[in-house]
Design a protein around this motif. Structure first.
Motif, PDB file in Angstrom:
ATOM      1  N   GLU A   1      -9.808  -4.666  -0.330  1.00 33.12           N
ATOM      2  CA  GLU A   1      -8.656  -5.028   0.502  1.00 33.12           C
ATOM      3  C   GLU A   1      -9.074  -5.634   1.839  1.00 33.12           C
ATOM      4  OE1 GLU A   1      -5.538  -1.612  -1.176  1.00 33.12           O
ATOM      5  OE2 GLU A   1      -6.519  -1.373   0.775  1.00 33.12           O
ATOM      6  N   TRP A   2     -10.306  -5.359   2.249  1.00 32.80           N
ATOM      7  CA  TRP A   2     -10.792  -5.933   3.499  1.00 32.80           C
ATOM      8  C   TRP A   2     -10.909  -7.457   3.419  1.00 32.80           C
ATOM      9  CZ3 TRP A   2     -11.588  -3.975   8.300  1.00 32.80           C
ATOM     10  CH2 TRP A   2     -11.474  -2.583   8.453  1.00 32.80           C
TER      11      TRP A   2
ATOM     12  N   THR B   1      -5.806  -2.808   9.505  1.00 33.46           N
ATOM     13  CA  THR B   1      -7.069  -2.212   9.069  1.00 33.46           C
ATOM     14  C   THR B   1      -7.024  -0.711   8.762  1.00 33.46           C
ATOM     15  OG1 THR B   1      -7.789  -1.983  11.390  1.00 33.46           O
ATOM     16  CG2 THR B   1      -8.458  -3.979  10.209  1.00 33.46           C
TER      17      THR B   1
ATOM     18  N   LYS C   1      -8.989  -0.543   2.211  1.00 30.98           N
ATOM     19  CA  LYS C   1     -10.115   0.093   1.525  1.00 30.98           C
ATOM     20  C   LYS C   1     -10.735  -0.894   0.553  1.00 30.98           C
ATOM     21  CE  LYS C   1      -8.948   5.038   1.655  1.00 30.98           C
ATOM     22  NZ  LYS C   1      -8.747   6.266   0.830  1.00 30.98           N
ATOM     23  N   GLY C   2     -12.062  -0.857   0.464  1.00 31.16           N
ATOM     24  CA  GLY C   2     -12.751  -1.670  -0.522  1.00 31.16           C
ATOM     25  C   GLY C   2     -12.459  -3.149  -0.405  1.00 31.16           C
TER      26      GLY C   2
ATOM     27  N   ARG D   1      -0.729   4.007   1.066  1.00 30.51           N
ATOM     28  CA  ARG D   1      -1.390   4.792   2.099  1.00 30.51           C
ATOM     29  C   ARG D   1      -0.620   4.672   3.417  1.00 30.51           C
ATOM     30  NH1 ARG D   1      -5.646   2.604  -0.827  1.00 30.51           N
ATOM     31  NH2 ARG D   1      -5.796   0.771   0.521  1.00 30.51           N
TER      32      ARG D   1
ATOM     33  N   SER E   1       0.815  -1.214   0.000  1.00 25.07           N
ATOM     34  CA  SER E   1       0.000   0.000   0.000  1.00 25.07           C
ATOM     35  C   SER E   1       0.853   1.272   0.000  1.00 25.07           C
ATOM     36  CB  SER E   1      -0.918   0.006   1.226  1.00 25.07           C
ATOM     37  OG  SER E   1      -1.704   1.182   1.258  1.00 25.07           O
TER      38      SER E   1
END
Length: 291
Positions: free
Chosen positions: A208-209, A201, A205-206, A130, A128
């Motif tokens: 990816e969960w 967590t 997002k989306g 992020r 990621s």
């Protein structure tokens, strides 16, 4: 660099995992040498975590921490299991597989699926871009991991020492953490991997969960397939006719550590529903009426 294969390293880690496990499958099949089985599984987790961390190259704090957690867990488990199998001399799980290439291939394929699936939270975190500020989920996940890591390590060490003592030959381990849980090491392993998921967590997002499949897969595996059921069957076959063992089993939680004085007084429906005291774990004793 990871985008050459896929943005989340899913294909890359699958290829690496399959290749690594295939290498050890060849060694096992050709040399009839099964002492590296658990070593191959544990170190594969380390390879996946370190490889994805390096390839992404972001070096975010969350990525480093979760990768470090996997390395510490994998290194401890790999060395412990290698030391144990070198002491024992053989892996009894392979008694029916050594001369059956099909069964051997199924085992190694399943091990590859186990590594890739359980590693999903760390794989996606490392892939990621992020990097949100630390969240409560991070701290909660780290605490879960630390507790699970300590529980698993202590339980493994206690049982190994118990088995090494000549005076305990032919006995079941019911001291230390094993007084409060019949499988405290598995509880620790489940707890630490759920901790890694919780700590992942904040960046999910989306779709990816879906990495929640990782800890769910591990939990189901240990509860219903290759973990607790196999060991319960083995212990029941060895000690099922011993009154002390049957009392121990009645008074001791199968997974979640609890004082025996509390566990034995809980209603069976509560034990089954919330503490995983499943009929599956006493199927070899059912005819004798274990309640």
């Amino acid at each position: 660099m990871g985008t050459v294969i896929d943005s989340h390293f899913l294909a890359l880690t699958a290829i690496v995992t399959i290749g690594y496990q295939f290498l050890f499958f060849i060694i096992t099949a050709l040399l009839k040498f099964d002492k590296l089985t658990d070593f191959a599984g544990s170190t594969n987790f380390i390879i996946v975590a370190v490889l994805t961390l390096i390839l992404k190259g972001s070096w975010y704090f969350r990525q480093i921490i979760l990768s470090l957690f996997v390395v510490l867990w994998g290194l401890r488990l790999a060395l412990f299991l290698l030391f144990r199998i070198l002491q024992w001399g053989e892996d009894r799980r392979f008694d029916q597989m050594r001369d059956n290439l099909g069964k051997l291939a199924i085992f190694w394929t399943f091990q590859a699926v186990w590594v890739w699936t359980v590693s999903l939270p760390v794989t996606v975190v490392n892939a990621s871009s992020r990097n949100p500020f630390l969240q409560p989920q991070d701290v909660i996940g780290w605490i879960f991991w630390a507790l699970g890591f300590i529980l698993e390590g202590v339980a493994d060490h206690q049982k190994l020492r118990f088995k090494q003592s000549p005076e305990n030959r032919g006995k079941w381990c019911n001291s230390g953490l094993w007084k409060y849980s019949r499988h405290p090491n598995y509880f620790g392993e489940i707890l630490l991997w759920w901790g890694i998921f919780v700590a992942s967590t904040p960046i999910l997002k989306g779709a990816e969960w879906l990495v929640i499949i990782g800890p769910i897969f591990l939990t189901l595996l240990l509860l219903f397939v290759s973990g607790i059921p196999l060991l319960e069957d083995s212990s029941d076959n060895k000690f099922g006719n011993v009154d002390g063992y049957r009392i121990y089993k009645q008074m001791t939680s199968p997974l979640i550590p609890l004082p025996p004085s509390i566990y034995r007084n809980l209603p069976m429906w509560f034990k089954t529903t919330f503490l995983f005291e499943l009929p599956l774990y006493s199927r070899n004793l059912a005819q004798e009426g274990l309640d």
